[in-house]
Design a protein around this motif. Structure first.
Motif, short mmCIF file in Angstrom:
data_model
loop_
_atom_site.label_atom_id
_atom_site.label_comp_id
_atom_site.label_asym_id
_atom_site.label_seq_id
_atom_site.Cartn_x
_atom_site.Cartn_y
_atom_site.Cartn_z
N LYS A 74 -45.62 -5.16 -21.93
CA LYS A 74 -44.33 -5.85 -21.84
C LYS A 74 -43.26 -5.15 -22.67
CE LYS A 74 -46.03 -10.49 -20.74
NZ LYS A 74 -46.17 -11.90 -21.20
N LEU A 75 -43.64 -4.64 -23.84
CA LEU A 75 -42.68 -3.92 -24.67
C LEU A 75 -42.23 -2.63 -23.98
CD1 LEU A 75 -44.29 -4.45 -28.18
CD2 LEU A 75 -42.09 -5.34 -27.41
N ASP A 76 -43.16 -1.92 -23.36
CA ASP A 76 -42.82 -0.69 -22.64
C ASP A 76 -41.91 -0.97 -21.46
OD1 ASP A 76 -43.01 2.08 -21.83
OD2 ASP A 76 -44.41 1.43 -20.28
N TYR A 77 -42.24 -1.97 -20.66
CA TYR A 77 -41.44 -2.32 -19.49
C TYR A 77 -40.05 -2.79 -19.92
CZ TYR A 77 -45.12 -1.91 -15.96
OH TYR A 77 -46.05 -1.43 -15.10
N SER A 78 -39.99 -3.62 -20.96
CA SER A 78 -38.71 -4.15 -21.41
C SER A 78 -37.81 -3.04 -21.93
CB SER A 78 -38.93 -5.20 -22.50
OG SER A 78 -39.69 -6.29 -22.03
N ALA A 79 -38.38 -2.13 -22.72
CA ALA A 79 -37.60 -1.02 -23.26
C ALA A 79 -37.09 -0.11 -22.16
CB ALA A 79 -38.43 -0.23 -24.26
N ALA A 80 -37.93 0.13 -21.15
CA ALA A 80 -37.52 1.00 -20.03
C ALA A 80 -36.40 0.36 -19.22
CB ALA A 80 -38.72 1.29 -19.15
N VAL A 81 -36.52 -0.93 -18.95
CA VAL A 81 -35.47 -1.64 -18.20
C VAL A 81 -34.15 -1.63 -18.96
CG1 VAL A 81 -34.75 -3.90 -17.33
CG2 VAL A 81 -37.09 -3.11 -16.93
N ALA A 82 -34.23 -1.86 -20.27
CA ALA A 82 -33.02 -1.85 -21.10
C ALA A 82 -32.34 -0.49 -21.05
CB ALA A 82 -33.36 -2.23 -22.54
N VAL B 252 -29.58 -7.49 -16.60
CA VAL B 252 -30.70 -6.80 -17.27
C VAL B 252 -31.40 -7.72 -18.25
CG1 VAL B 252 -31.27 -4.92 -18.86
CG2 VAL B 252 -29.71 -4.49 -16.95
N THR B 253 -30.62 -8.48 -19.02
CA THR B 253 -31.20 -9.42 -19.98
C THR B 253 -32.03 -10.48 -19.28
OG1 THR B 253 -29.32 -9.08 -21.47
CG2 THR B 253 -30.70 -11.03 -21.85
N THR B 254 -31.50 -11.02 -18.19
CA THR B 254 -32.23 -12.03 -17.42
C THR B 254 -33.52 -11.46 -16.85
OG1 THR B 254 -30.14 -13.09 -16.82
CG2 THR B 254 -32.07 -13.68 -15.52
N HIS B 255 -33.46 -10.22 -16.36
CA HIS B 255 -34.64 -9.58 -15.79
C HIS B 255 -35.72 -9.36 -16.85
CE1 HIS B 255 -37.07 -7.13 -13.15
NE2 HIS B 255 -37.00 -6.11 -13.99
N ILE B 256 -35.32 -8.94 -18.05
CA ILE B 256 -36.28 -8.74 -19.14
C ILE B 256 -36.92 -10.06 -19.54
CG2 ILE B 256 -36.52 -8.09 -21.56
CD1 ILE B 256 -34.40 -5.93 -21.06
N LEU B 257 -36.13 -11.13 -19.63
CA LEU B 257 -36.67 -12.45 -19.96
C LEU B 257 -37.63 -12.93 -18.88
CD1 LEU B 257 -33.44 -14.18 -21.35
CD2 LEU B 257 -35.43 -13.39 -22.66
N TYR B 258 -37.29 -12.64 -17.63
CA TYR B 258 -38.15 -13.02 -16.50
C TYR B 258 -39.52 -12.33 -16.60
CZ TYR B 258 -39.85 -13.13 -11.66
OH TYR B 258 -40.62 -13.29 -10.53
N LEU B 259 -39.51 -11.05 -16.92
CA LEU B 259 -40.76 -10.29 -17.02
C LEU B 259 -41.62 -10.78 -18.18
CD1 LEU B 259 -39.54 -6.61 -16.41
CD2 LEU B 259 -40.69 -8.12 -14.78
N ASN B 260 -40.99 -11.14 -19.28
CA ASN B 260 -41.73 -11.48 -20.49
C ASN B 260 -42.19 -12.93 -20.54
OD1 ASN B 260 -41.74 -9.18 -22.74
ND2 ASN B 260 -39.86 -8.99 -21.56
N PHE B 261 -41.40 -13.84 -19.99
CA PHE B 261 -41.69 -15.25 -20.20
C PHE B 261 -41.96 -16.04 -18.91
CE2 PHE B 261 -38.96 -13.91 -23.74
CZ PHE B 261 -39.86 -14.13 -24.78
#
Length: 348
Positions: free
Chosen positions: A194-202, A235-244
């Motif tokens: 999740k950290l890798d995916y979130s950092a890449a998306v950001a 982007v923020t919404t997408h990261i929250l979606y992936l993580n939570f």
């Protein structure tokens, strides 16, 4: 015509990612592998190998509670647990059997059969991720040195280059992304994934914003906020979606590819119409980046258990990163020179 060719090329890339995302792992369904896994989970042994951190009784029942509570502290920190070792050594043994029978390697749990090196899952990808991290660090530091010590400054000691702060944010996000890439490839667990995916998306999302602001020469803060706000919100919404909510690999792949294609197209069109003296470097990065993406489509198993298509893709981005930061430095020199010349004319 050029623009249409780029669109056609990246449509092919997008479809390649789509088909790859839904590809199943053949190794998971192998009855020999599943039998080995079941036996290991019951006994803590694969063939003659028994794992000391798998504490089982003779009846196959875990002693003193669940096995995941019995790991030594250093193994808990590395998260190499009993289940991971069972999967790894069952995979290794099964691949030896397949190779002896003349069959090629297959994926297990979505990954090729890599050989561990000092506990690192994908050593080549880790090494190349670390080199990308080092290259971005070198590029960012050299960019800072150029701005503060080599180019002229305003009377208030501020830089003339209007995009300096934007590139500083980019440098930080790039370092963050490649750091978590190295961590994820060294040990694939839910948290590191999740950290890798979130950092890449950001990083990809911010790079799109930066491409729009620089190519359209947006210098007013109010306009920058208007352009960036909806993309940042998405982007923020997408990261929250992936993580939570749900780590949807297919949806995340589509989002990342669309944002990556969009920014490459923006840079490509701008490089075609601008008279920037270093536009050839931009073309190298755009074309090289597009060709490198083909490695993510035409996937192949790891050579000698180490070097797969994804690792090679990481390797190709190392020289591209050097050229990219070279373009950023040239852009700072070019715009600073223009600003100084304009001020000199006004002073006359």
């Amino acid at each position: 015509m050029l623009k249409h060719n780029w669109v056609a090329f990246f449509v092919v890339v997008l479809w390649g990612f789509r088909f790859r995302a839904i590809d199943a792992s053949a190794g998971d369904a192998d009855p020999h592998y599943r039998a080995c896994l079941q036996q290991c989970e019951e006994t803590g042994c694969v063939a003659h190998r028994c794992f000391p951190h798998c504490n089982f009784s003779s009846g196959g029942v875990s002693v003193d509670g669940p096995w995941f509570l019995q790991e030594p502290l250093y193994l808990q920190w590395k998260q190499w647990d009993c289940q991971s070792d069972c999967r790894y050594y069952c995979m290794v043994d099964r691949e030896k059997e397949r190779e002896a029978a003349g069959y090629g390697p297959v994926k297990y749990h979505g990954k090729w059969p890599f050989k561990r090196v000092y506990g690192i899952q994908e050593p080549a990808s880790v090494a190349f991720s670390a080199l990308n991290l080092a290259m971005h660090f070198h590029g960012w530091v050299s960019f800072i040195i150029l701005l503060l010590y080599k180019l002229p400054l305003r009377r208030d000691k501020k830089v003339y280059y209007d995009y300096a702060s934007l590139w500083h944010i980019y440098g930080f996000l790039a370092l963050n992304s490649w750091f978590w890439s190295a961590v994820f490839h060294s040990r694939d667990v839910d948290l590191t994934e999740k950290l890798d995916y979130s950092a890449a998306v950001a990083l990809i999302g911010y790079s799109l914003i930066l491409a729009i602001l620089r190519s359209f020469d947006v210098r007013y803060d109010a306009v920058r906020v208007m352009v960036a706000a909806p993309l940042l919100a998405f982007v923020t919404t997408h990261i929250l979606y992936l993580n939570f909510y749900k780590l949807d690999y297919g949806w995340n792949m589509k989002v990342c590819v669309i944002m990556a294609v969009a920014q490459l197209l923006i840079w490509a069109v701008w490089a075609g119409i601008t008279r920037h003296p270093s536009r050839w470097k931009l073309w190298l990065v755009v074309v090289g980046g597009g060709l490198a993406m083909l490695l993510e489509i035409y996937d192949f198993p790891p050579y000698e258990g180490f070097l797969d298509a994804h690792a090679v893709w990481h390797a190709t981005t190392i020289p591209l990163t050097y050229i990219w930061w070279s373009f950023i430095r040239d852009d700072a020199e070019f715009l600073t020179s223009n600003q100084v010349k304009k001020l000199a004319k006004k002073a006359k």
